[in-house]
Design a protein around this motif. Structure first.
Motif, mmCIF file in Angstrom:
data_model
loop_
_atom_site.group_PDB
_atom_site.id
_atom_site.type_symbol
_atom_site.label_atom_id
_atom_site.label_comp_id
_atom_site.label_asym_id
_atom_site.label_seq_id
_atom_site.Cartn_x
_atom_site.Cartn_y
_atom_site.Cartn_z
ATOM 1 N N VAL A 20 0.841 -1.192 0.000
ATOM 2 C CA VAL A 20 0.000 0.000 0.000
ATOM 3 C C VAL A 20 0.881 1.248 0.000
ATOM 4 C CG1 VAL A 20 -1.750 1.314 1.265
ATOM 5 C CG2 VAL A 20 -1.886 -1.186 1.166
ATOM 6 N N ARG A 21 0.639 2.148 -0.947
ATOM 7 C CA ARG A 21 1.421 3.380 -1.066
ATOM 8 C C ARG A 21 0.637 4.621 -0.637
ATOM 9 N NH1 ARG A 21 6.215 1.303 -0.666
ATOM 10 N NH2 ARG A 21 6.882 0.056 -2.465
ATOM 11 N N ILE A 22 -0.648 4.677 -0.971
ATOM 12 C CA ILE A 22 -1.497 5.831 -0.640
ATOM 13 C C ILE A 22 -2.874 5.319 -0.263
ATOM 14 C CG2 ILE A 22 -2.516 8.003 -1.488
ATOM 15 C CD1 ILE A 22 -0.317 8.103 -3.599
ATOM 16 N N THR A 23 -3.502 5.947 0.722
ATOM 17 C CA THR A 23 -4.887 5.620 1.058
ATOM 18 C C THR A 23 -5.732 6.884 1.057
ATOM 19 O OG1 THR A 23 -4.527 5.857 3.441
ATOM 20 C CG2 THR A 23 -4.171 3.671 2.480
ATOM 21 N N GLU A 24 -6.983 6.740 0.681
ATOM 22 C CA GLU A 24 -7.951 7.834 0.702
ATOM 23 C C GLU A 24 -9.230 7.269 1.313
ATOM 24 O OE1 GLU A 24 -8.384 9.505 -3.261
ATOM 25 O OE2 GLU A 24 -6.429 8.676 -3.787
ATOM 26 N N SER A 81 -13.045 7.853 3.165
ATOM 27 C CA SER A 81 -14.186 8.721 3.442
ATOM 28 C C SER A 81 -15.200 7.895 4.209
ATOM 29 C CB SER A 81 -14.798 9.258 2.141
ATOM 30 O OG SER A 81 -15.466 8.216 1.446
ATOM 31 N N GLY A 82 -16.306 8.499 4.563
ATOM 32 C CA GLY A 82 -17.304 7.767 5.325
ATOM 33 C C GLY A 82 -18.007 6.686 4.544
ATOM 34 N N SER A 83 -17.936 6.744 3.207
ATOM 35 C CA SER A 83 -18.689 5.791 2.400
ATOM 36 C C SER A 83 -17.824 4.835 1.594
ATOM 37 C CB SER A 83 -19.610 6.552 1.437
ATOM 38 O OG SER A 83 -18.851 7.394 0.597
ATOM 39 N N GLU A 84 -16.547 5.170 1.384
ATOM 40 C CA GLU A 84 -15.703 4.300 0.568
ATOM 41 C C GLU A 84 -14.239 4.453 0.944
ATOM 42 O OE1 GLU A 84 -16.655 5.624 -3.364
ATOM 43 O OE2 GLU A 84 -15.209 7.266 -3.306
ATOM 44 N N SER A 85 -13.459 3.453 0.547
ATOM 45 C CA SER A 85 -12.020 3.450 0.805
ATOM 46 C C SER A 85 -11.277 3.242 -0.507
ATOM 47 C CB SER A 85 -11.649 2.328 1.775
ATOM 48 O OG SER A 85 -12.301 2.482 3.011
ATOM 49 N N VAL A 86 -10.226 4.034 -0.701
ATOM 50 C CA VAL A 86 -9.384 3.910 -1.881
ATOM 51 C C VAL A 86 -7.967 3.588 -1.422
ATOM 52 C CG1 VAL A 86 -8.432 5.087 -3.901
ATOM 53 C CG2 VAL A 86 -10.781 5.560 -3.178
ATOM 54 N N ALA A 87 -7.361 2.578 -2.028
ATOM 55 C CA ALA A 87 -5.977 2.219 -1.725
ATOM 56 C C ALA A 87 -5.194 2.111 -3.021
ATOM 57 C CB ALA A 87 -5.914 0.901 -0.961
ATOM 58 N N HIS A 88 -4.064 2.804 -3.097
ATOM 59 C CA HIS A 88 -3.123 2.668 -4.205
ATOM 60 C C HIS A 88 -2.033 1.707 -3.731
ATOM 61 C CE1 HIS A 88 -4.595 6.454 -6.284
ATOM 62 N NE2 HIS A 88 -5.135 6.555 -5.086
ATOM 63 N N PHE A 89 -1.847 0.604 -4.454
ATOM 64 C CA PHE A 89 -0.862 -0.376 -4.014
ATOM 65 C C PHE A 89 0.036 -0.797 -5.184
ATOM 66 C CE2 PHE A 89 -4.617 -2.723 -5.307
ATOM 67 C CZ PHE A 89 -4.134 -3.842 -5.980
ATOM 68 N N TRP A 111 -1.658 -0.198 -8.716
ATOM 69 C CA TRP A 111 -3.079 -0.406 -8.953
ATOM 70 C C TRP A 111 -3.884 0.322 -7.874
ATOM 71 C CZ3 TRP A 111 -5.177 -5.742 -10.886
ATOM 72 C CH2 TRP A 111 -4.659 -6.003 -12.156
ATOM 73 N N VAL A 112 -5.190 0.446 -8.137
ATOM 74 C CA VAL A 112 -6.087 1.131 -7.203
ATOM 75 C C VAL A 112 -7.249 0.205 -6.865
ATOM 76 C CG1 VAL A 112 -7.563 3.134 -6.831
ATOM 77 C CG2 VAL A 112 -5.471 3.369 -8.171
ATOM 78 N N SER A 113 -7.572 0.154 -5.590
ATOM 79 C CA SER A 113 -8.763 -0.545 -5.111
ATOM 80 C C SER A 113 -9.757 0.497 -4.610
ATOM 81 C CB SER A 113 -8.399 -1.504 -3.975
ATOM 82 O OG SER A 113 -9.565 -1.932 -3.285
ATOM 83 N N LEU A 114 -11.000 0.375 -5.057
ATOM 84 C CA LEU A 114 -12.079 1.269 -4.610
ATOM 85 C C LEU A 114 -13.198 0.397 -4.070
ATOM 86 C CD1 LEU A 114 -13.557 4.009 -4.438
ATOM 87 C CD2 LEU A 114 -14.273 3.678 -6.808
#
Length: 360
Positions: free
Chosen positions: A297-301, A303-311, A318-321
């Motif tokens: 995992v390099r970056i995380t974003e 919020s109250g409704s979703e999670s974004v991870a750049h890995f 890649w990005v997981s949403l």
């Protein structure tokens, strides 16, 4: 009426803003220009509206060449991202101005203005001047002026960008119905793939001054013709990585892979690029068939409704949403789950070979 671009280009000095483009737009549905900032959407609208002249090619309306006609002679409406109203007029007079120019009777003007004002929640502001309105109210006034005029074409250049979230969502739902049945060509520019999907209609994907695909919006989303189309129509960006197909196995960098069957298994062995949208890569196995993959995992974003991870995985980020809040630790390896049935496989030339299905 129909609006057609025939072999249109736009060059400024040594720079090509619009490469040779041919496009035919029909009335009665939304025609969406979707692309990133500076992709060429606004330039295309200016060419269609007559605000700029093409370097070569023709603009035709119902088969008639209107390339040299001014916007005033084309009977169009145009709404920019940045609202434009007459500061010395009331909201009522701003909305009514195109009707008065067209010689519409006073009795009809009042009804049409009030109808547009009700739709855009402007009725209490009709006697105010623009400098007494908020930015969102001023943009609604500009939208009402465009809607009330019976134009041959309505051009909307990211018109909701400066509105508050709630009103933007409401207008996204209302605009297609509001503008339907007018026999008008509607062109709507946006940089948001989600907005294009909500509006429906037909979408032209614009990238660096080129239209890379045009067709029904949902069809393009589900079946991008090429890697570039998939990239334009994805936010966050589509995940891409080289893979090798050998028999019924797809091998991804980092020791990951999965078994394929059916049409995917039948494509020739060799090198491809796999693409998968971020919402089909999850930190938990939410899809029916998933493939586990691991990355740092390099970056995380969050919020109250979703999670974004750049890995990072095998040299590719890649990005997981995913919905909900998930605990990630930056710098640590994390397991994710990809849904291979939603993969796209692109050939060496970037064209789509097949949309995937998998087993295991």
């Amino acid at each position: 009426m129909t609006l057609e671009l025939r072999n249109v280009t736009k060059r400024v000095g040594a720079d090509t803003h619009i490469h040779e483009t041919s496009l035919r737009l029909e009335p009665g549905e939304f025609n969406i220009l979707l692309g990133a900032t500076n992709a060429g959407k606004s330039t295309l609208i200016k060419l269609m509206a007559g605000l700029e002249k093409p370097t070569s090619g023709e603009i035709r309306v119902d088969g008639e060449n209107v390339t040299g006609l001014s916007p005033q002679k084309r009977n169009i409406s145009l709404v920019h991202q940045f609202f434009i109203n007459y500061p010395h007029m009331t909201v009522f007079d701003n909305i009514a101005s195109p009707l008065r120019v067209a010689g519409i009777p006073k009795s009809e003007i009042a009804g049409r203005v009030e109808q547009a004002a009700d739709i855009l929640q402007l009725r209490p502001m009709l006697h105010r001047r623009p400098d007494e309105l908020s930015g969102g109210q001023q943009q609604r006034c500009a939208l009402a002026r465009a809607i009330v005029k019976e134009s041959k074409a309505i051009f909307l250049d990211e018109p909701l960008a400066n509105l508050d979230y709630k009103l933007r969502e409401e207008l996204r739902e209302q605009l297609p119905d509001l503008l339907a049945g007018r026999g008008t060509v509607i062109v709507y520019a946006t940089s948001e793939p989600t907005e294009a999907l909500l509006l429906g209609g037909r979408t032209a994907l614009v990238h660096e001054g080129r239209i890379v695909q045009f067709g029904p919006t949902t069809e393009i989303y589900h079946n991008p013709a090429n890697q570039l189309s998939a990239t334009v129509f994805s936010d966050p960006p589509v995940n891409l990585a080289p893979v090798v197909k050998r028999g019924n196995r797809i091998e991804l960098a980092g020791g990951h892979g999965w078994t394929v069957e059916g049409a995917v298994a039948a494509i020739p062995d060799g090198a491809y690029t796999v693409g998968v949208r971020p919402h089909f890569v999850s930190p938990v196995p939410v899809h029916e068939r998933t493939v586990p993959i691991r990355g740092v995992v390099r970056i995380t974003e969050l919020s109250g409704s979703e999670s974004v991870a750049h890995f990072e995985m095998g040299g590719h980020v890649w990005v997981s949403l995913s919905p909900g809040v998930h605990a990630y630790k930056v710098g640590e390896e994390h397991e994710f789950y990809m849904a291979p049935e939603h993969c796209f496989y692109f050939g060496e030339n970037g064209d789509l070979v097949i949309k995937g299905d998998a087993d295991g």
